[in-house]
Write a protein that holds these residues in place. Structure first.
Motif, PDB file in Angstrom:
ATOM      1  N   TYR A  75      71.225  19.076 -18.657  1.00 58.92           N
ATOM      2  CA  TYR A  75      71.403  18.285 -17.439  1.00 58.92           C
ATOM      3  C   TYR A  75      71.001  19.070 -16.196  1.00 58.92           C
ATOM      4  O   TYR A  75      70.481  18.505 -15.229  1.00 58.92           O
ATOM      5  N   TYR A  76      71.214  20.371 -16.217  1.00 62.84           N
ATOM      6  CA  TYR A  76      70.726  21.202 -15.115  1.00 62.84           C
ATOM      7  C   TYR A  76      69.203  21.165 -15.073  1.00 62.84           C
ATOM      8  O   TYR A  76      68.595  21.130 -13.994  1.00 62.84           O
ATOM      9  N   ASN A  77      68.587  21.133 -16.244  1.00 64.38           N
ATOM     10  CA  ASN A  77      67.122  21.038 -16.313  1.00 64.38           C
ATOM     11  C   ASN A  77      66.620  19.728 -15.715  1.00 64.38           C
ATOM     12  O   ASN A  77      65.530  19.678 -15.133  1.00 64.38           O
ATOM     13  N   LEU A  78      67.404  18.651 -15.861  1.00 62.81           N
ATOM     14  CA  LEU A  78      67.025  17.381 -15.247  1.00 62.81           C
ATOM     15  C   LEU A  78      66.995  17.501 -13.724  1.00 62.81           C
ATOM     16  O   LEU A  78      66.087  16.988 -13.064  1.00 62.81           O
ATOM     17  N   PHE A  79      68.006  18.167 -13.181  1.00 58.19           N
ATOM     18  CA  PHE A  79      68.010  18.408 -11.737  1.00 58.19           C
ATOM     19  C   PHE A  79      66.768  19.199 -11.326  1.00 58.19           C
ATOM     20  O   PHE A  79      66.051  18.827 -10.391  1.00 58.19           O
ATOM     21  N   MET A  80      66.492  20.283 -12.044  1.00 54.16           N
ATOM     22  CA  MET A  80      65.450  21.212 -11.616  1.00 54.16           C
ATOM     23  C   MET A  80      64.048  20.644 -11.804  1.00 54.16           C
ATOM     24  O   MET A  80      63.176  20.842 -10.944  1.00 54.16           O
TER      25      MET A  80
END
Length: 425
Positions: A376-381
């Protein structure tokens, strides 16, 4: 060789290689796509409708067209080769850890920043509403007259893109267990996020800014595309069709917004289609070839200075544009710059080698930000990085570095406040 064959060769090479790159990675694929967009319309217009290039005072004659096209074709091919042999090594490198330290205090601080951000923009926008337009906003005399206030306003407006994207993603993920328990915060955030979007569109329309609206659209598209794959473990074509319709709707809105930028006389349909933001930048490469302008030291000086802020050293597009249209380019208004032009300025015709290596390294630097162990952090980034897809294609390579601290690090801080997710240092 007829010039049409150069255009067909470039288009064929792009289609064959683009499919491969896009299947591997959407960030590389997106930038590769916009690199093509920013040159193919220039090639068509310059070859078949030279009066359009003459209109922007960048017609250098038909004799340089073959060299221009061969250089561009080799640049795309070299970039593809570097990607083919080295992307898997970048993608499979060790992923960094992300920790979750979420608290209500941090979320409250994010809301305070959001409210303060809105108030600054509303204050400047309301006081200077009558004076703001596309010409003034990019005019150095107007900027000097307004002083620090317009600088702060400009920074806040640029940061609106990241704030809108992060708020949108957070609200889209609010049904997940980690985010759903903050229902009161989510409702308050929804109100201020909508206010941010409305103000952003009002300002963008008033000053004729299409690039940042496009940046938001691309980021949302990339997020939804990646989120669909995570949710369903495969591509849902019904949702993809909806995303495509969304893109066409926004692009139509951007075409209407172009009327806010300049009042031009009635033009033929093909002139309106070609005379868009994607037409002028590649003329910097045409100009560099026409004047045989090669200066590796200038490339080094300009990239070093413009990777920082407030140095004031000329952009490469200004240096080249002054050769054929002196004074037309400033730091805030210019032809813009086609990224592959830098290779020619650095190494002459063999600069296609420089282009393949430098562009790959720049995108890889951004790609590393999206390679954490938290999906989910990768989705933000990936969504934050995607906002710069278009801009990097019409800028010099210093922006691969400058965007790290100007856009991405502030965005990482905002993500931490709103979600508690941050890289483990």
């Amino acid at each position: 060789m007829d010039n049409i064959y150069y255009i067909v060769t470039l288009s064929g090479l792009f289609l064959l290689t683009f499919v491969y790159i896009l299947k591997k990675d959407i960030l590389f694929g997106g930038i590769y796509f916009f690199l093509f967009v920013y040159v193919i319309f220039t090639a068509i217009g310059y070859n078949y409708f030279p009066e359009i290039s003459a209109f922007i005072k960048a017609d250098f004659g038909p004799e340089i067209f073959p060299k221009f096209m061969i250089f561009v074709i080799l640049s795309f091919f070299t970039l593809f080769l570097v990607f083919f042999f080295f992307f898997d090594k970048v993608n499979r490198s060790s992923k960094y850890r992300v920790i979750n330290n979420s608290t209500n205090k941090k979320r409250f601080f994010f809301l305070l920043i959001l409210i303060f951000h809105l108030l600054i923009q509303i204050l400047f926008f309301s006081i200077n509403y009558d004076e703001l337009n596309y010409s003034n906003f990019s005019d150095e005399d107007f900027q000097s007259e307004k002083g620090i206030s317009i600088t702060i306003f400009g920074i806040c407006f640029k940061q609106s893109v990241s704030i809108i994207i992060i708020s949108y993603i957070y609200l889209r993920l609010s049904k997940l267990e980690d985010f759903s328990k903050y229902k009161k915060f989510n409702k308050i955030l929804m109100f201020f996020a909508i206010s941010e979007v409305v103000l952003f569109l009002l300002i963008a329309t008033k000053v004729g800014n299409r690039t940042d609206i496009l940046a938001v659209m691309i980021s949302i598209f990339i997020f939804e595309y990646q989120y669909i794959k995570i949710e369903s473990q495969k591509i849902d074509f019904n949702k993809i069709i909806k995303l495509i319709l969304f893109v066409f709707f926004v692009l139509y809105g951007l075409s209407l917004l172009s009327e806010a930028r300049t009042e031009q006389p009635d033009r033929l349909l093909y002139e309106k289609f070609l005379l868009q933001d994607y037409y002028a930048p590649a003329h910097i490469l045409l100009g560099a070839i026409a004047y045989d302008f090669i200066s590796p030291l200038e490339v080094i000086y300009s990239n070093t200075a413009n990777a920082l802020i407030k140095i004031g050293y000329p952009y490469l597009q200004t240096t080249v544009a002054d050769l054929f249209n002196p004074g037309a380019s400033t730091r805030s208004a210019s032809y813009a710059f086609y990224l592959f032009s830098e290779g020619y300025l650095f190494m002459g015709f063999f600069g296609f080698i420089y282009n393949g290596i430098t562009v790959f390294l720049g995108i890889s630097l951004w790609k590393k930000l999206t390679l954490s162990q938290n999906v989910y952090y990768n989705l933000f980034m990936i969504s934050i990085v995607a906002q710069r897809m278009v801009t990097c294609c019409r800028s010099q390579s210093s922006y691969f570095v400058k965007d790290l601290y100007y856009f991405f690090i502030p965005a990482i801080f905002f993500i931490y406040l709103i979600s508690g997710l941050r890289p483990k240092l």
